[in-house]
Design a protein around this motif. Structure first.
Motif: not given
Lengths: 117, 110
Positions: A31-45
């Motif tokens: 059991t696990y989870y997978l994620f995608w995150y975007k980090q734009p030039p402004s730096g937040e996730l």
């Protein structure tokens, strides 16, 4: 130990092209989870998607789509008709439960996507 | 209201100084974390706390000391800062497998 591999360090495309970002993971958990995150030039996730290990259905959200294949331990991300605003670093991540509570995200090294006019 | 807020957003300091970064979440989550993003953008967990109890300490130098006065706060104190500590530090909280990240603190040691 868990591991996430994003083999593509940097991808450059011209606007309106489709682009796929690859993610391969390793885990012994069932059991696990997978994620995608975007980090734009402004730096937040910026959170994009979470998928649990029992749900292999592909998902589409606007121009974004995700392909989860347990057989190949892959969770790939496709942007259709890319736009300049899609330029960012994209991270794939894998979560494992931790004894004592909570869980731990293991991130891939990220893929820098550059979309040019 | 910001769900996970960390202060300051930017921190420039000299080598050898001691500094703190504060983090607060208003989501009612039980677990909070500190992640470090180095100059190559690699993100790695440093600490996690669950209900004020330390759960994860990922071989971080003991110059780094997290403190959780209550489950809504997780502060990070760094002693004797070194050039290599320059990075972006992200606070996060989670409930089950839903994470919320703060906007990051860019620490520059000169």
């Amino acid at each position: 130990a868990q591991k996430v591999t994003q083999a593509q360090t940097e991808i450059s495309v011209v606007e309106k092209e489709d682009v796929t970002l690859d993610c391969v993971y390793e885990t012994r958990d069932t059991t696990y989870y997978l994620f995608w995150y975007k980090q734009p030039p402004s730096g937040e996730l910026v959170f994009l998607i979470r998928r649990n290990s029992f749900d292999e259905q592909n998902e589409i959200s606007g121009r974004y789509s995700w392909n989860f294949q347990k057989s190949t331990s892959s969770f790939n991300f496709t942007i259709t008709a890319s736009q300049v605003v899609d330029s960012a670093v994209y991270f794939c991540a894998l979560s494992e439960a931790i004894t004592g509570g909570g869980n731990k995200l293991t991130f891939g090294t990220g893929t820098q996507l550059k979309v040019e006019l | 209201d910001t769900a996970v807020s960390q202060t300051p957003k930017y921190l420039v300091t000299q080598m050898g100084n001691d500094k703190s970064i504060k983090c607060e979440q208003n989501l009612g989550h039980d677990t909070m974390y500190w992640y470090k993003q180095d100059s190559k953008k690699f993100l790695k967990i440093m600490f996690s706390y669950n209900n004020k109890e330390l759960i994860i300490n990922e071989t971080v130098p003991n110059r780094f000391s997290p403190k959780s006065p209550d489950k809504a706060h997780l502060n990070l104190h760094i002693n004797s800062l070194e050039l290599g500590d320059s990075a972006v530090y992200f606070c996060a909280s989670s409930h089950n497998y839903g994470y919320t990240f703060g906007s990051g603190t860019r620490l520059t040691v000169v």
